[in-house]
Design a protein around this motif. Structure first.
Motif, short mmCIF file in Angstrom:
data_model
loop_
_atom_site.label_atom_id
_atom_site.label_comp_id
_atom_site.label_asym_id
_atom_site.label_seq_id
_atom_site.Cartn_x
_atom_site.Cartn_y
_atom_site.Cartn_z
N GLU A 106 0.83 -1.20 0.00
CA GLU A 106 0.00 0.00 0.00
C GLU A 106 0.87 1.25 0.00
OE1 GLU A 106 -3.00 0.24 -0.56
OE2 GLU A 106 -4.21 -1.33 0.35
N GLU A 107 0.48 2.23 -0.79
CA GLU A 107 1.25 3.47 -0.89
C GLU A 107 1.32 4.23 0.43
OE1 GLU A 107 3.08 4.63 -3.33
OE2 GLU A 107 2.65 2.86 -4.54
N TRP A 108 0.26 4.15 1.25
CA TRP A 108 0.24 4.92 2.50
C TRP A 108 1.35 4.50 3.46
CZ3 TRP A 108 -0.24 2.20 6.97
CH2 TRP A 108 -0.91 0.98 6.94
N VAL A 124 -5.56 -0.80 9.04
CA VAL A 124 -4.73 -2.01 9.22
C VAL A 124 -5.53 -3.25 8.86
CG1 VAL A 124 -3.48 -3.44 10.88
CG2 VAL A 124 -3.26 -0.95 10.97
N ASN A 125 -6.78 -3.30 9.31
CA ASN A 125 -7.62 -4.47 9.03
C ASN A 125 -7.82 -4.67 7.53
OD1 ASN A 125 -7.90 -5.06 11.75
ND2 ASN A 125 -9.84 -3.94 11.96
N ALA A 126 -7.97 -3.58 6.79
CA ALA A 126 -8.11 -3.69 5.34
C ALA A 126 -6.81 -4.19 4.71
CB ALA A 126 -8.50 -2.34 4.75
N ASP A 167 4.66 -7.15 9.02
CA ASP A 167 5.65 -6.09 9.25
C ASP A 167 5.52 -4.99 8.20
OD1 ASP A 167 6.90 -7.05 11.53
OD2 ASP A 167 8.20 -8.39 10.40
N TYR A 168 4.34 -4.90 7.59
CA TYR A 168 4.05 -3.89 6.55
C TYR A 168 4.96 -4.01 5.33
CZ TYR A 168 1.29 -1.93 10.33
OH TYR A 168 0.38 -1.76 11.36
N GLY A 169 5.39 -5.25 5.06
CA GLY A 169 6.29 -5.47 3.94
C GLY A 169 5.62 -5.89 2.64
N GLY A 170 4.30 -5.99 2.65
CA GLY A 170 3.58 -6.30 1.42
C GLY A 170 3.71 -7.75 0.98
N LEU A 171 3.47 -7.97 -0.31
CA LEU A 171 3.50 -9.29 -0.92
C LEU A 171 4.55 -9.31 -2.03
CD1 LEU A 171 -0.36 -9.71 -1.26
CD2 LEU A 171 1.09 -10.91 0.38
N VAL A 172 5.39 -10.35 -2.02
CA VAL A 172 6.50 -10.41 -2.97
C VAL A 172 6.64 -11.82 -3.54
CG1 VAL A 172 8.99 -10.05 -3.28
CG2 VAL A 172 7.72 -8.65 -1.61
N PRO A 173 6.72 -11.97 -4.87
CA PRO A 173 6.95 -13.30 -5.43
C PRO A 173 8.38 -13.76 -5.18
CG PRO A 173 7.00 -11.65 -7.17
CD PRO A 173 6.61 -10.93 -5.92
N LYS A 174 8.55 -15.01 -4.83
CA LYS A 174 9.90 -15.57 -4.67
C LYS A 174 10.46 -15.90 -6.04
CE LYS A 174 11.70 -16.19 -1.39
NZ LYS A 174 12.59 -15.23 -0.69
N LYS A 175 11.75 -15.60 -6.21
CA LYS A 175 12.38 -15.80 -7.51
C LYS A 175 13.75 -16.46 -7.36
CE LYS A 175 10.24 -11.65 -9.54
NZ LYS A 175 10.50 -10.34 -10.20
N ASP A 176 14.18 -17.08 -8.43
CA ASP A 176 15.53 -17.61 -8.54
C ASP A 176 16.04 -17.20 -9.92
OD1 ASP A 176 17.91 -18.97 -8.19
OD2 ASP A 176 17.07 -20.90 -8.81
N ALA A 177 17.14 -16.45 -9.94
CA ALA A 177 17.68 -15.93 -11.20
C ALA A 177 16.62 -15.15 -11.97
CB ALA A 177 18.25 -17.06 -12.05
N GLY A 178 15.79 -14.42 -11.23
CA GLY A 178 14.77 -13.59 -11.86
C GLY A 178 13.51 -14.31 -12.27
#
Length: 206
Positions: A106-108, A124-126, A167-178
């Protein structure tokens, strides 16, 4: 399952050298829960209107329905569909597609003045709502509320993502060599890392 023998051999090596493994692994049981039957898996798939990724499906039917793994281990299928981080323990809606294809947050969060306090509960709940992880199994608690997700519905089906929203770190795809990684690739990478740590400990280079 083409990965089965290699996985079992690597797990056996880690179990036999557990004293040299990382701290988190030394605290875990190097074992798996009983496998699920084809009937049990089909029942789960039908009740949630999905089909599980083939490598994960084979893992829970041929190796174990949860158990030894990254962080606090792999969650069994019936617990992977529940968001344990939330007080009301809601089920994650698997019949809805996972909406993201790139890193998301989230940008906020980046403009909020954290020194002055915390955001309102409704904000936070959203943010931590299961709506953001629809179509995902929460297969592993890595610590501090961070979890690994396996997408089972949507364009990212079969890929592993990390949920750092605790921890307000968002969602990230796991990658290997991109490149996006599958469940089997992610799990094998975990085993390889532990074996590397064990060998470095034994050689005194860790």
């Amino acid at each position: 399952m083409k990965w089965k023998q290699e996985i079992l051999e690597k797990v056996a090596f880690i179990k036999g050298h557990k004293g040299f493994a990382s701290l988190g692994i030394r605290k875990q049981e190097v074992s798996f829960n009983p496998c699920l039957t084809e009937k049990e898996i089909l029942s789960f798939e039908e009740s949630h209107c999905i089909t599980l990724p083939e490598d994960y499906r084979e893992f829970i039917s041929e190796i174990g329905n949860g158990g030894f793994g990254p962080g606090y281990g792999l969650l069994p299928l019936d617990k992977a569909v529940v968001d344990f981080k939330l007080n009301n323990k809601p089920e994650i809606p698997l019949n809805k597609s996972f909406r993201y294809q790139d890193d998301w947050n989230e940008e906020w969060i980046f403009s909020f003045d954290w020194e002055r306090g915390y955001p309102d509960d409704d904000i936070v709940n959203a943010y931590i709502s299961t709506d953001h992880i629809s179509g995902c199994l929460q297969i592993c608690h890595y610590g501090h509320g961070g979890t690994f997700l396996l997408v089972v519905n949507g364009n990212e089906k079969g890929h592993i993502w990390f949920d750092g929203r605790a921890d307000y770190g968002g969602l990230v795809p796991k990658k290997d060599a991109g490149q996006r990684i599958s469940f089997a690739e992610w799990y094998m990478s975990f085993l390889d890392m532990e074996i590397k740590i064990i060998k470095e400990h034994e050689e005194g280079t860790y």
